[in-house]
Design an enzyme around this catalytic site. Structure first.
Site, short mmCIF file in Angstrom:
data_model
loop_
_atom_site.label_atom_id
_atom_site.label_comp_id
_atom_site.label_asym_id
_atom_site.label_seq_id
_atom_site.Cartn_x
_atom_site.Cartn_y
_atom_site.Cartn_z
N ASN A 90 0.79 -1.25 0.42
CA ASN A 90 -0.01 -0.50 0.00
C ASN A 90 0.91 1.07 -0.24
O ASN A 90 0.59 2.45 -0.34
CB ASN A 90 -1.37 0.15 1.15
CG ASN A 90 -1.78 1.45 1.36
OD1 ASN A 90 -2.62 1.33 0.72
ND2 ASN A 90 -1.51 2.00 2.60
N TYR A 155 3.36 9.36 -12.05
CA TYR A 155 2.60 8.45 -10.68
C TYR A 155 1.84 8.10 -11.86
O TYR A 155 1.49 6.47 -11.09
CB TYR A 155 1.93 10.00 -10.05
CG TYR A 155 1.02 9.25 -8.68
CD1 TYR A 155 0.89 8.46 -7.27
CD2 TYR A 155 -0.35 8.78 -9.19
CE1 TYR A 155 0.37 7.68 -6.64
CE2 TYR A 155 -1.02 8.24 -8.29
CZ TYR A 155 -0.88 7.80 -7.39
OH TYR A 155 -1.66 7.60 -6.18
N LYS A 159 1.29 3.25 -12.25
CA LYS A 159 0.36 3.28 -11.29
C LYS A 159 -0.53 2.22 -12.55
O LYS A 159 -1.03 0.87 -12.36
CB LYS A 159 -0.84 3.99 -10.69
CG LYS A 159 -0.80 4.51 -9.57
CD LYS A 159 0.03 3.83 -8.34
CE LYS A 159 -0.43 4.67 -7.29
NZ LYS A 159 0.24 3.65 -5.67
N1 LIG Z 1 -6.16 9.41 -1.51
C1 LIG Z 1 -5.66 9.01 -2.40
O1 LIG Z 1 -7.01 9.44 -3.22
C2 LIG Z 1 -5.17 8.08 -3.63
C3 LIG Z 1 -5.99 7.19 -4.36
C4 LIG Z 1 -6.04 6.37 -5.28
C5 LIG Z 1 -4.32 5.94 -4.62
N2 LIG Z 1 -4.01 5.94 -3.33
C6 LIG Z 1 -2.70 5.18 -2.90
O2 LIG Z 1 -2.76 4.93 -1.96
C7 LIG Z 1 -1.38 4.32 -1.20
C8 LIG Z 1 -1.69 4.98 0.46
O3 LIG Z 1 -1.77 5.99 0.86
P1 LIG Z 1 -3.21 6.89 1.22
O4 LIG Z 1 -4.06 8.37 0.31
O5 LIG Z 1 -3.33 6.28 2.99
O6 LIG Z 1 -1.72 7.99 1.86
P2 LIG Z 1 -1.05 8.95 3.09
O7 LIG Z 1 -2.30 9.05 4.18
O8 LIG Z 1 -0.01 10.02 3.09
O9 LIG Z 1 -0.36 7.65 3.73
C9 LIG Z 1 0.75 7.57 2.26
C10 LIG Z 1 1.24 5.48 3.51
O10 LIG Z 1 2.47 5.28 2.50
C11 LIG Z 1 4.06 5.45 3.48
N3 LIG Z 1 5.16 5.79 2.68
C12 LIG Z 1 5.33 6.92 2.27
N4 LIG Z 1 5.54 5.95 2.01
C13 LIG Z 1 6.71 5.53 2.17
C14 LIG Z 1 8.66 5.09 1.97
N5 LIG Z 1 8.99 6.11 1.59
N6 LIG Z 1 9.06 4.19 3.26
C15 LIG Z 1 7.46 3.32 3.56
N7 LIG Z 1 6.50 3.89 3.81
C16 LIG Z 1 5.71 5.40 3.21
C17 LIG Z 1 3.40 6.64 5.09
O11 LIG Z 1 3.85 6.59 6.32
P3 LIG Z 1 4.92 7.00 5.98
O12 LIG Z 1 4.48 8.56 5.53
O13 LIG Z 1 5.55 7.19 7.51
O14 LIG Z 1 6.66 6.10 5.64
C18 LIG Z 1 2.14 6.09 4.82
O15 LIG Z 1 1.82 5.34 6.10
C19 LIG Z 1 -0.48 5.24 -2.21
O16 LIG Z 1 -0.06 3.92 -2.71
C20 LIG Z 1 -1.43 6.01 -2.94
O17 LIG Z 1 -0.91 5.89 -4.01
C21 LIG Z 1 -4.16 7.05 -2.55
#
Ligand SMILES: NC(=O)c1ccc[n+]([C@@H]2O[C@H](COP(=O)([O-])OP(=O)(O)OC[C@H]3O[C@@H](n4cnc5c(N)ncnc54)[C@H](OP(=O)(O)O)[C@@H]3O)[C@@H](O)[C@H]2O)c1
Length: 262
Positions: A90, A155, A159
């Site tokens: 994730n 990005y 994906k």
């Molecule tokens: N939010 C949206 O609109 C959306 C839409 C489609 C897909 N997604 C996908 O959903 C997934 C989760 O995103 P989210 O929306 O939940 O965003 P988020 O709240 O920013 O969470 C991202 C998570 O990834 C971790 N992370 C980021 N970089 C990292 C690294 N270098 N090493 C280890 N952990 C890392 C962060 O933890 P730390 O900062 O503690 O490391 C956090 O736990 C992502 O793959 C994103 O592309 C999100």
């Protein structure tokens, strides 16, 4: 420690969608390994989940953009439990703006995290699942992977890769007892957009992280490969199939284009 309980490994579990997977799976009786960089958040979540659900919840804080991250993830997971029931890839982040201005280090980190770490982790965990004829992986891609998106070019492309990778792998492993899911949320209320420096102009179709996870885990029961979220997700997928690519890319570019400086 009860070795018979299902065990899930969740990357990016410190907040957002990953933390929601952790809550949902702990409530379903899973023991968990939670991985991200922010150890304080991981620990707080772990203690809360342990208190409420009495599961074994381990945390490991490390940067998944590091070249050896997948091997480390695999070794750490197996040090707690030899059998991983569910791998959730994730962790991810957004990049927003002109590609030509984007720092190379950020692009490299994204390719490493979204592609190398996920492909290598899947390669490491999958054979054990196939040998047991039991297990699943969920990779969180995005509806942004349905077609190219200017100003989120790299990005969206990572994906798209994850969707193609998961679909191919699902076919390779069909009827072998494992499930490969690629979950494709649309705009979801988390820190993701703020961290990427993106202020969307107008979002009337946003989803919650809880809704994303409920849909994903529900779809796991029916072993569906490509999972979209709600009517918004179905609409995005359908649109990507029937509207000519040129038109889609032009519209996406208009919607996402950063405002001029000043
Ligand atoms: N939010 C949206 O609109 C959306 C839409 C489609 C897909 N997604 C996908 O959903 C997934 C989760 O995103 P989210 O929306 O939940 O965003 P988020 O709240 O920013 O969470 C991202 C998570 O990834 C971790 N992370 C980021 N970089 C990292 C690294 N270098 N090493 C280890 N952990 C890392 C962060 O933890 P730390 O900062 O503690 O490391 C956090 O736990 C992502 O793959 C994103 O592309 C999100």
């Amino acid at each position: 420690m009860d070795q018979t309980r299902p065990f899930a490994v969740i990357t990016g579990a410190s907040k957002g969608i990953g933390a929601e997977y952790a809550r949902a799976l702990a409530s379903q009786g899973y023991d968990l390994l939670l991985v991200a960089r922010d150890n304080t958040r991981l620990e707080t979540l772990s203690q809360n989940l342990h208190r409420v659900y009495q599961r074994d919840i381990w945390t490991e804080s490390f940067d998944l953009t590091q070249p050896q991250a997948a091997a480390r993830l695999y070794d750490v997971a197996r040090s707690y439990r030899p059998q991983v029931s569910l791998l959730i890839n994730n962790a991810g982040f957004g990049l927003y703006g002109d590609f030509a201005d984007m720092p190379l280090a950020k692009i490299r980190d994204m390719l490493q995290l979204h592609i190398h770490t996920i492909v290598e982790s899947t390669r490491l965990f999958l054979p054990d699942m196939l040998a047991r004829k039991q297990g699943a992986s969920i990779t969180v891609a995005s509806a942004a992977g349905f077609f190219p998106i200017p100003y989120m070019t790299e990005y969206a492309a990572t994906k798209t890769f994850l969707i193609a990778f998961s679909k191919g792998l699902a076919r390779e492993t069909q009827n072998q007892g494992v499930t490969i899911q690629v979950c494709c949320p649309g705009f979801t209320h988390t820190d993701f957009h703020r961290s990427a420096g993106h202020q969307p102009k107008q979002v009337f179709f946003a989803q919650s992280a809880k809704q994303v996870v409920e849909n994903s885990l529900q779809a796991l029961k029916s072993k569906r490969t490509l999972v979209t979220i709600g009517w918004q997700g179905r609409l995005a997928l359908w649109t990507s199939k029937i509207v000519p690519r040129k038109v889609l890319i032009a519209l996406a570019g208009k919607f996402v284009k950063p405002p001029p400086p000043g």
